[in-house]
Write an enzyme that holds these catalytic residues in place. Structure first.
Site, mmCIF file in Angstrom:
data_model
loop_
_atom_site.group_PDB
_atom_site.id
_atom_site.type_symbol
_atom_site.label_atom_id
_atom_site.label_comp_id
_atom_site.label_asym_id
_atom_site.label_seq_id
_atom_site.Cartn_x
_atom_site.Cartn_y
_atom_site.Cartn_z
ATOM 1 N N HIS A 5 0.927 5.282 1.231
ATOM 2 C CA HIS A 5 0.293 6.318 2.050
ATOM 3 C C HIS A 5 0.284 7.638 1.294
ATOM 4 O O HIS A 5 1.316 8.062 0.753
ATOM 5 C CB HIS A 5 1.097 6.555 3.340
ATOM 6 C CG HIS A 5 1.136 5.398 4.273
ATOM 7 N ND1 HIS A 5 0.348 5.328 5.405
ATOM 8 C CD2 HIS A 5 1.873 4.261 4.265
ATOM 9 C CE1 HIS A 5 0.622 4.202 6.055
ATOM 10 N NE2 HIS A 5 1.542 3.531 5.386
ATOM 11 N N HIS B 161 0.853 -1.200 0.000
ATOM 12 C CA HIS B 161 0.000 0.000 0.000
ATOM 13 C C HIS B 161 0.880 1.237 0.000
ATOM 14 O O HIS B 161 2.042 1.194 0.399
ATOM 15 C CB HIS B 161 -0.935 0.010 1.215
ATOM 16 C CG HIS B 161 -0.235 -0.125 2.515
ATOM 17 N ND1 HIS B 161 0.169 -1.341 3.023
ATOM 18 C CD2 HIS B 161 0.173 0.806 3.408
ATOM 19 C CE1 HIS B 161 0.782 -1.153 4.169
ATOM 20 N NE2 HIS B 161 0.806 0.151 4.431
#
Ligand code: 5GP
Ligand code: ZN
Length: 136
Positions: free
Chosen positions: A103, A101
């Protein structure tokens, strides 16, 4: 491919509800549950990859264009003053969820956050040695 016991697989694929700001065939972008700043969100692929090392190139190629799109949306709506894009790989580097992922962290004057790295002063010849290790 999804991974059975992976929370982000469930969040990205809508099996668990999220505060989603964007979704397409490959990704979901949702608000981080413990945000560093207002609007802190995560770009999460629907397919499971443990980290950047394992990420598929075709999926990876879409991450920065999507980050730019979300940056523009967040600028328009939340009027950030600066912006950090952070991506952690491995426990030592701060990764706590082992599904790749990215941010997206809008920054505001006086937000109290600091993502600056600590600089060092390499000894004479040290950089040349490192370069040699990498490229030889
Ligand atoms: P990492 O430390 O792996 O780079 O980032 C994991 C991030 O996921 C953290 O910022 C954490 O707050 C966020 N997070 C962990 N579990 C959940 C969850 O169930 N929902 C949401 N929205 N964010 C989560
Ligand atoms: Zn996963």
């Amino acid at each position: 491919m999804k991974k059975d016991d992976c929370i982000f697989c469930k969040l990205a694929n809508g099996e668990i509800p999220t505060n989603t700001i964007y979704e397409d065939d490959d990704f979901r972008v949702f608000l981080d549950a413990a945000p560093a700043t207002k609007g802190h969100c995560l770009i999460v692929p629907k397919e499971h990859f443990d980290n950047l090392e394992q990420l598929d190139d075709a999926v990876g190629a879409k991450v920065f264009p999507l980050a730019r799109k979300m940056m523009k949306l967040l600028k328009e709506k939340l009027h950030w003053d600066g912006f950090n894009v952070v991506q952690n790989n491995g426990e030592l580097a701060g990764q706590t969820v082992f599904h790749f992922h990215t941010h997206l962290i809008p920054r505001y004057e006086g937000d109290g956050q600091n993502f600056n790295m600590k600089s060092t002063s390499p000894a004479e010849g040290e950089l040349a040695g490192v370069l040699n290790e990498i490229v030889s």
